[in-house]
Design a protein around this motif. Structure first.
Motif, mmCIF file in Angstrom:
data_model
loop_
_atom_site.group_PDB
_atom_site.id
_atom_site.type_symbol
_atom_site.label_atom_id
_atom_site.label_comp_id
_atom_site.label_asym_id
_atom_site.label_seq_id
_atom_site.Cartn_x
_atom_site.Cartn_y
_atom_site.Cartn_z
ATOM 1 N N PHE A 133 33.556 38.030 12.193
ATOM 2 C CA PHE A 133 33.266 36.874 13.047
ATOM 3 C C PHE A 133 31.774 36.802 13.314
ATOM 4 O O PHE A 133 31.040 37.796 13.208
ATOM 5 N N ILE A 134 31.327 35.610 13.655
ATOM 6 C CA ILE A 134 29.978 35.396 14.198
ATOM 7 C C ILE A 134 30.157 34.606 15.486
ATOM 8 O O ILE A 134 30.878 33.602 15.517
ATOM 9 N N GLU A 135 29.505 35.062 16.560
ATOM 10 C CA GLU A 135 29.615 34.397 17.862
ATOM 11 C C GLU A 135 28.236 34.233 18.475
ATOM 12 O O GLU A 135 27.443 35.172 18.499
ATOM 13 N N CYS A 136 27.963 33.034 18.970
ATOM 14 C CA CYS A 136 26.728 32.800 19.710
ATOM 15 C C CYS A 136 26.832 33.500 21.060
ATOM 16 O O CYS A 136 27.872 33.406 21.729
ATOM 17 N N PRO A 137 25.798 34.220 21.511
ATOM 18 C CA PRO A 137 25.877 34.893 22.808
ATOM 19 C C PRO A 137 26.029 33.938 23.986
ATOM 20 O O PRO A 137 26.425 34.357 25.076
ATOM 21 N N ALA A 138 25.737 32.641 23.764
ATOM 22 C CA ALA A 138 25.902 31.647 24.832
ATOM 23 C C ALA A 138 27.297 31.044 24.842
ATOM 24 O O ALA A 138 27.551 30.120 25.614
ATOM 25 N N ASN A 139 28.209 31.559 24.016
ATOM 26 C CA ASN A 139 29.564 31.029 23.978
ATOM 27 C C ASN A 139 30.219 31.174 25.351
ATOM 28 O O ASN A 139 30.384 32.282 25.856
ATOM 29 N N GLY A 140 30.584 30.041 25.962
ATOM 30 C CA GLY A 140 31.153 30.055 27.302
ATOM 31 C C GLY A 140 30.131 30.177 28.412
ATOM 32 O O GLY A 140 30.494 30.223 29.595
ATOM 33 N N GLY A 141 28.863 30.216 28.070
ATOM 34 C CA GLY A 141 27.814 30.504 29.051
ATOM 35 C C GLY A 141 27.548 29.419 30.068
ATOM 36 O O GLY A 141 26.856 29.659 31.065
ATOM 37 N N MET A 142 28.085 28.218 29.842
ATOM 38 C CA MET A 142 27.873 27.133 30.809
ATOM 39 C C MET A 142 28.700 27.326 32.070
ATOM 40 O O MET A 142 28.533 26.586 33.038
ATOM 41 N N GLU A 143 29.595 28.335 32.082
ATOM 42 C CA GLU A 143 30.567 28.446 33.176
ATOM 43 C C GLU A 143 30.386 29.679 34.051
ATOM 44 O O GLU A 143 31.316 30.091 34.745
ATOM 45 N N TRP A 144 29.217 30.263 34.062
ATOM 46 C CA TRP A 144 28.990 31.415 34.929
ATOM 47 C C TRP A 144 29.201 31.062 36.398
ATOM 48 O O TRP A 144 29.652 31.894 37.183
ATOM 49 N N ARG A 145 28.865 29.835 36.798
ATOM 50 C CA ARG A 145 28.913 29.467 38.222
ATOM 51 C C ARG A 145 30.103 28.586 38.574
ATOM 52 O O ARG A 145 30.244 28.175 39.712
ATOM 53 N N GLY A 146 30.941 28.280 37.611
ATOM 54 C CA GLY A 146 32.101 27.465 37.912
ATOM 55 C C GLY A 146 32.592 26.730 36.685
ATOM 56 O O GLY A 146 31.877 26.598 35.684
ATOM 57 N N ALA A 147 33.839 26.257 36.748
ATOM 58 C CA ALA A 147 34.428 25.523 35.630
ATOM 59 C C ALA A 147 33.661 24.225 35.389
ATOM 60 O O ALA A 147 33.392 23.466 36.323
ATOM 61 N N GLN A 148 33.309 23.959 34.131
ATOM 62 C CA GLN A 148 32.507 22.795 33.793
ATOM 63 C C GLN A 148 33.213 21.829 32.853
ATOM 64 O O GLN A 148 33.174 20.624 33.052
ATOM 65 N N LEU A 149 33.839 22.354 31.809
ATOM 66 C CA LEU A 149 34.391 21.504 30.760
ATOM 67 C C LEU A 149 35.869 21.823 30.556
ATOM 68 O O LEU A 149 36.246 22.989 30.462
#
Length: 445
Positions: A172-188
């Motif tokens: 696999f290859i994964e971007c380290p920012a995968n899911g990173g928009m949600e550190w402070r709460g659900a966004q999408l």
């Protein structure tokens, strides 16, 4: 299959499902087999004509009628020399978030995990991350230079590179920012946008260790700088220990040449490490005695912690899992009854050892069977049968890898990392199943 079969006679199928809820697993399977046969027999025995009148010509495509496409010749061979997916799958595509970056040249596309089967991501659906757009590289003019603290610097053409012994590995290859928009709460409210910066493929190329043995590393050589041929001259420093372990200089993906957006004609594959280290359009490898941190590229991403300090050299992608069905894009459409909770798990530390699933928000867990193959630094499938009672539920998965690492809750992760970073968010994902079968993204500790 059952979802398709229940369209002609929903009442019959609904009764079958309600009755199956009262039976054991073995009895249920036999009941469903018999029930579906009976439902088909009812249509054959006298209700099919009435059904046709209600739903129109489409009903004549169901058994025992012969569908329209069986009564005519289809397209011949090589009508599309490369081949394309069925037009009925036109919605299975990569997508991007327009507001995520100012320009598409430095942006990302997300793989549709909710629609993928198995562990291999088709080349046309593999996620993208570019720092200066996608260059169009002529393979006949492209060269790979290896120099620095080596005994025999070389410049290789693509023909030269393919004369070395090849290997094929699934990673696999994964971007380290995968899911990173949600550190402070659900966004999408979307699996694809939340976790779609991970994909898995069979990579074919030459071990970087083979090339390093060819040039001969001087004793003081400890690091390798990899540089891409894109407009950003994307560069990353990789310690020699990793270089000599399992890094691949890849020129093929899933049995064909790399796609341009995946680094054609050659790229690095650094198994289990941050996606940004997998430098695409690879043109230069320089051996040095230290990382090139004094240069503008800084050689790494960093994770800003709550106290203002930053973690560096956090290359390894920690164990992570996510349920892909049900999810916001894949609701429970058939009402209460038996479903398969399916998902993906992976770890940069080696193999997935186990995956647990909870349907009550983490209060209790049940181990889910893993689907073969289970390979090192590769996506792994899991699935667990679930009898949904029609009430709201909170479903989660957590992975344990072969090192004993357990995927953390969001509360556990925040206690260590804070909420300042956008990288390495591998916390347990929670989906809320609503009474109508729809699914929402929620955050639980």
């Amino acid at each position: 299959m059952f979802g398709k079969l229940r369209r002609p006679s929903q009442d019959v199928a609904k009764i079958a499902l309600e009755e199956s809820d009262r039976l054991s697993s073995t009895e249920r399977r036999q009941f469903l087999r018999n029930g579906l046969f009976t439902a088909g027999s009812v249509m054959v025995g006298g209700t099919f004509a009435g059904l046709s009148a209600k739903v129109g010509a489409a009903a004549t495509q169901y058994p025992p009628e012969v569908p329209l496409w069986t009564r005519s010749l289809g397209a011949g061979v090589v009508t599309n020399p490369y081949g394309m997916p069925s037009p009925y799958e036109k919605g299975v595509i990569r997508r991007n978030v327009p507001w995520l970056t100012a320009e598409k040249t430095s942006s990302v596309s997300f793989s549709p995990l909710q629609h993928l089967k198995g562990i291999i991501t088709p080349n046309g659906l593999f996620f993208e991350r570019h720092h200066a757009g996608r260059p169009e590289v002529d393979p006949q003019q492209h060269r790979l230079m290896i120099h620095g603290l080596v005994e025999r610097p070389i410049i290789l053409s693509m023909d030269d590179l393919q004369r070395f012994p090849s290997v094929s590995q699934i990673h696999f290859i994964e971007c380290p920012a995968n899911g990173g928009m949600e550190w402070r709460g659900a966004q999408l409210n979307s699996l694809q946008f939340l976790h779609g910066m991970v994909s898995c493929a069979e990579w074919t190329g030459v071990r970087l260790s083979t090339l390093m043995q060819e040039v001969g590393i001087k004793p003081e050589g400890k690091w390798v700088l990899a540089e891409g041929a894109d407009g950003a001259a994307m560069t990353r420093s990789i310690p020699l220990e990793k270089v000599m372990d399992d890094v691949i200089v890849a020129y093929a993906q899933n049995g064909e040449a790399l796609r341009p957006e995946q680094g054609y004609p050659v790229r690095l594959v650094v198994p289990g490490w941050e996606g940004n280290t997998n430098v695409k359009w690879l043109r230069r490898l320089e051996v040095g005695d230290k990382p090139w941190m004094q240069r503008e590229e800084t050689s790494k991403y960093t994770d800003l912690l709550a106290d203002g300090t930053a973690r560096g050299f956090t290359w390894v992608m920690d164990a992570k899992s996510v349920i892909t069905s049900p999810c916001p894009e894949m609701p429970l459409r058939g009402g209460k009854g038996i479903y398969q909770i399916e998902g993906l798990a992976w770890t940069g530390q080696g193999k997935v050892k186990a995956v647990d699933v909870s349907t009550d928000g983490g209060r209790s867990w049940q181990q889910a069977p893993l689907r073969e193959p289970v390979m090192s630094k590769s996506l792994t499938r899991f699935a667990l049968e679930w009898n949904w009672d029609g009430n709201p539920a909170l479903i989660q998965s957590r992975v344990i890898d072969e090192t004993g690492y357990v995927q953390p809750t969001l509360t556990q992760l925040k206690a260590v990392r804070g909420t300042n970073s956008i990288y390495h968010k591998n916390a347990i994902q929670t989906w809320q199943i609503n009474a109508d079968g729809s699914v929402d993204n929620v955050q639980l500790g």
